[in-house]
Motif scaffolding. Structure first.
Motif, PDB file in Angstrom:
ATOM      1  N   MET A   1       6.730  22.238   5.414  1.00 29.56           N
ATOM      2  CA  MET A   1       6.599  22.733   6.777  1.00 29.56           C
ATOM      3  C   MET A   1       6.697  21.459   7.500  1.00 29.56           C
ATOM      4  N   THR A   2       6.987  21.697   8.841  1.00 29.03           N
ATOM      5  CA  THR A   2       7.001  20.385   9.964  1.00 29.03           C
ATOM      6  C   THR A   2       5.645  20.441  10.345  1.00 29.03           C
ATOM      7  N   ILE A   3       5.188  19.046  10.675  1.00 28.94           N
ATOM      8  CA  ILE A   3       4.063  18.594  11.486  1.00 28.94           C
ATOM      9  C   ILE A   3       4.391  18.328  12.762  1.00 28.94           C
ATOM     10  N   LEU A   4       3.821  19.210  13.809  1.00 23.08           N
ATOM     11  CA  LEU A   4       3.981  18.864  15.357  1.00 23.08           C
ATOM     12  C   LEU A   4       2.941  17.663  15.817  1.00 23.08           C
ATOM     13  N   VAL A   5       3.574  16.511  16.428  1.00 23.23           N
ATOM     14  CA  VAL A   5       2.504  15.852  16.870  1.00 23.23           C
ATOM     15  C   VAL A   5       2.653  15.441  18.512  1.00 23.23           C
ATOM     16  N   THR A   6       1.760  15.684  19.013  1.00 22.36           N
ATOM     17  CA  THR A   6       1.626  15.641  20.640  1.00 22.36           C
ATOM     18  C   THR A   6       1.002  14.153  20.759  1.00 22.36           C
ATOM     19  N   GLY A   7       1.192  13.896  21.942  1.00 22.92           N
ATOM     20  CA  GLY A   7       0.801  12.339  22.430  1.00 22.92           C
ATOM     21  C   GLY A   7       1.511  11.176  21.718  1.00 22.92           C
ATOM     22  N   ALA A   8       2.704  11.846  21.093  1.00 26.22           N
ATOM     23  CA  ALA A   8       3.438  10.692  20.213  1.00 26.22           C
ATOM     24  C   ALA A   8       3.627   9.229  20.545  1.00 26.22           C
ATOM     25  N   THR A   9       3.839   9.255  22.027  1.00 27.41           N
ATOM     26  CA  THR A   9       4.219   8.062  22.562  1.00 27.41           C
ATOM     27  C   THR A   9       3.045   6.988  23.048  1.00 27.41           C
ATOM     28  N   GLY A  10       1.881   7.485  22.631  1.00 24.46           N
ATOM     29  CA  GLY A  10       0.688   6.878  23.195  1.00 24.46           C
ATOM     30  C   GLY A  10      -0.006   5.956  22.120  1.00 24.46           C
ATOM     31  N   ARG A  11      -0.955   5.172  22.355  1.00 26.57           N
ATOM     32  CA  ARG A  11      -1.457   4.152  21.558  1.00 26.57           C
ATOM     33  C   ARG A  11      -1.777   4.667  20.056  1.00 26.57           C
ATOM     34  N   VAL A  63       6.875  25.046  12.371  1.00 29.29           N
ATOM     35  CA  VAL A  63       5.629  24.186  12.227  1.00 29.29           C
ATOM     36  C   VAL A  63       4.488  24.673  11.302  1.00 29.29           C
ATOM     37  N   GLY A  64       4.094  24.022  10.464  1.00 26.23           N
ATOM     38  CA  GLY A  64       2.706  24.415   9.604  1.00 26.23           C
ATOM     39  C   GLY A  64       1.384  23.848  10.119  1.00 26.23           C
ATOM     40  N   THR A  65       1.502  22.599  10.740  1.00 27.40           N
ATOM     41  CA  THR A  65       0.437  21.565  11.041  1.00 27.40           C
ATOM     42  C   THR A  65       0.622  21.105  12.498  1.00 27.40           C
ATOM     43  N   LEU A  66      -0.493  20.896  13.177  1.00 22.21           N
ATOM     44  CA  LEU A  66      -0.476  20.338  14.400  1.00 22.21           C
ATOM     45  C   LEU A  66      -1.523  19.126  14.692  1.00 22.21           C
ATOM     46  N   PHE A  67      -1.043  18.335  15.026  1.00 17.53           N
ATOM     47  CA  PHE A  67      -1.805  17.066  15.452  1.00 17.53           C
ATOM     48  C   PHE A  67      -1.990  16.989  17.154  1.00 17.53           C
ATOM     49  N   ALA A  87      -0.420  27.836  19.310  1.00 19.54           N
ATOM     50  CA  ALA A  87      -0.352  27.504  18.095  1.00 19.54           C
ATOM     51  C   ALA A  87      -0.744  28.969  17.287  1.00 19.54           C
ATOM     52  N   ARG A  88      -1.749  29.380  17.285  1.00 17.01           N
ATOM     53  CA  ARG A  88      -2.135  30.718  16.940  1.00 17.01           C
ATOM     54  C   ARG A  88      -1.053  31.941  17.115  1.00 17.01           C
ATOM     55  N   GLU A  89      -0.706  32.020  18.181  1.00 20.19           N
ATOM     56  CA  GLU A  89       0.461  32.809  18.444  1.00 20.19           C
ATOM     57  C   GLU A  89       1.680  32.647  17.514  1.00 20.19           C
ATOM     58  N   ALA A  90       1.880  31.341  17.223  1.00 17.34           N
ATOM     59  CA  ALA A  90       3.014  30.817  16.188  1.00 17.34           C
ATOM     60  C   ALA A  90       2.643  30.969  14.674  1.00 17.34           C
ATOM     61  N   GLY A  91       1.338  31.302  14.587  1.00 17.69           N
ATOM     62  CA  GLY A  91       0.927  31.358  13.169  1.00 17.69           C
ATOM     63  C   GLY A  91       0.341  30.083  12.437  1.00 17.69           C
ATOM     64  N   VAL A  92       0.395  29.030  13.373  1.00 14.88           N
ATOM     65  CA  VAL A  92      -0.356  27.883  12.734  1.00 14.88           C
ATOM     66  C   VAL A  92      -1.549  27.706  13.081  1.00 14.88           C
ATOM     67  N   GLU A  93      -2.201  27.329  11.724  1.00 17.04           N
ATOM     68  CA  GLU A  93      -3.657  27.549  11.628  1.00 17.04           C
ATOM     69  C   GLU A  93      -4.389  25.998  11.440  1.00 17.04           C
ATOM     70  N   ARG A  94      -3.346  25.338  10.956  1.00 13.48           N
ATOM     71  CA  ARG A  94      -3.926  23.752  10.315  1.00 13.48           C
ATOM     72  C   ARG A  94      -3.695  22.837  11.579  1.00 13.48           C
ATOM     73  N   ILE A 177      -3.409  11.004   7.081  1.00 12.78           N
ATOM     74  CA  ILE A 177      -3.823  11.382   5.895  1.00 12.78           C
ATOM     75  C   ILE A 177      -4.510  12.955   5.839  1.00 12.78           C
ATOM     76  N   GLU A 178      -5.219  13.171   6.871  1.00 15.36           N
ATOM     77  CA  GLU A 178      -5.905  14.509   7.249  1.00 15.36           C
ATOM     78  C   GLU A 178      -4.775  15.690   7.426  1.00 15.36           C
ATOM     79  N   LEU A 179      -3.735  15.276   8.443  1.00 16.58           N
ATOM     80  CA  LEU A 179      -2.557  16.163   8.637  1.00 16.58           C
ATOM     81  C   LEU A 179      -1.713  16.584   7.394  1.00 16.58           C
ATOM     82  N   ILE A 180      -1.649  15.448   6.272  1.00  9.57           N
ATOM     83  CA  ILE A 180      -0.928  16.027   5.112  1.00  9.57           C
ATOM     84  C   ILE A 180      -1.698  16.682   4.219  1.00  9.57           C
ATOM     85  N   ARG A 181      -3.006  16.257   4.361  1.00  5.99           N
ATOM     86  CA  ARG A 181      -3.847  17.009   3.452  1.00  5.99           C
ATOM     87  C   ARG A 181      -4.015  18.461   3.702  1.00  5.99           C
ATOM     88  N   ARG A 182      -4.187  18.912   4.813  1.00  4.58           N
ATOM     89  CA  ARG A 182      -4.219  19.960   5.346  1.00  4.58           C
ATOM     90  C   ARG A 182      -2.865  20.717   5.168  1.00  4.58           C
TER      91      ARG A 182
END
Length: 289
Positions: A1-11, A63-67, A87-94, A177-182
């Motif tokens: 599954m894909t990991i979705l990252v928000t705030g990806a252009t920040g510090r 998407v399977g996991t959200l940052f 996220a919950r509507e889309a079935g993303v729990e992680r 590390i936590e994103l991949i673990r979950r």
């Protein structure tokens, strides 16, 4: 599954993306302006923001996991609530959520209080989440480096209780590390909270002494004056933001940001290396003076 990252252009976010790619994850970023995303090859880019419902629904497909990283804005809480509902509507729990140190205690600081609200939402809605609670970012010092270097004053009113400043690279690597673990876990994992701290708990006078040593000339601490700090901030940012920064500084002065027993050791084990130090950061800045 894909990991979705928000705030990806920040510090923090751009380091999270780099760390995920380094670890072989499939990554998608959500950004308002794809032309400014500047992401590694292979990273998907979804256009939109956290208040754009249609864009969010599209971004969550596959998407399977959200940052989840929310910028400090007047509608930060609305963004968090909407993102977690979609996220919950889309079935993303992680989820890995970037909160703030002692979010449950600093209830009068707006961007602390809203993060605690999002933490409660994660818990009560049954997400499988890691809640990351960083202290003051070492990288914030880039905003005041000219004052330090040109005027010999360390102006941040961090007080004398102590603040365990943390490097954005350490925050991002723990997040990855936590994103991949979950993401790769065979089942739902329980909620965990991780304090993200630096290796040293520093006071205003101690930070000034570090700069004095590195520069070879006196640097003084500007003192515990959150009201003066607010006035300075208001000269180049919205007044409500400057006031919020004052409230945050008042927490530094009254309570500090002091790690719990075992926090540093836990992070060292997770990362498999020492944490980045304030002195190392300052050394790089001083070298170009």
């Amino acid at each position: 599954m894909t990991i979705l990252v928000t705030g990806a252009t920040g510090r923090v976010g751009h380091h999270v993306v780099d760390q995920l790619v380094k670890r072989g994850a499939r990554v998608r970023v959500l950004t308002r302006d794809p032309s400014k995303a500047n992401v590694p090859a292979g990273v998907e880019v979804a256009q939109g923001d956290l208040l754009d419902i249609d864009a969010l629904r599209s971004a969550f497909k596959g998407v399977g996991t959200l940052f989840l990283l929310n910028a400090v804005t007047g509608d930060e809480f609305a963004q968090a609530i909407i993102a977690l509902n979609i996220a919950r509507e889309a079935g993303v729990e992680r989820v890995v959520y970037l909160s703030v140190f002692e979010a449950d205690r600093a209830v009068n600081v707006p961007h602390f209080a809203v993060k605690f609200g999002a933490e409660r939402m994660l818990l009560q809605m049954g997400f499988s989440a890691t809640i990351l609670r960083p202290t003051y970012f070492i990288d914030n010092e880039l905003m005041i480096k000219d004052v330090i270097l040109n005027h010999g004053v360390y102006p941040m009113p961090i007080g004398s209780k102590g603040v365990a400043m943390v490097d954005a690279r350490d925050i991002a690597e723990v997040a990855a590390i936590e994103l991949i673990r979950r993401d790769r876990a065979p089942g739902k994992l329980p909620i965990e909270t991780i304090n993200l701290v630096g290796p040293d708990t520093l006071t205003g006078p101690v930070v000034a002494k570090i700069w004095s040593d590195l520069l070879g000339r006196p640097v003084v601490y500007g003192g515990d004056d959150p009201s003066g700090f607010e006035q300075n901030m208001a000269s180049f940012m919205p007044k409500w933001t400057a006031y919020e920064m004052r409230l945050m500084a008042e927490r530094y002065v009254s309570d500090g940001m002091i790690p719990e027993i075992g926090d540093v050791e836990r992070l060292t084990i997770i990362l498999g290396r020492p944490l980045h130090s304030y002195r190392a950061f300052a050394t790089k800045i001083a070298a170009v003076d």
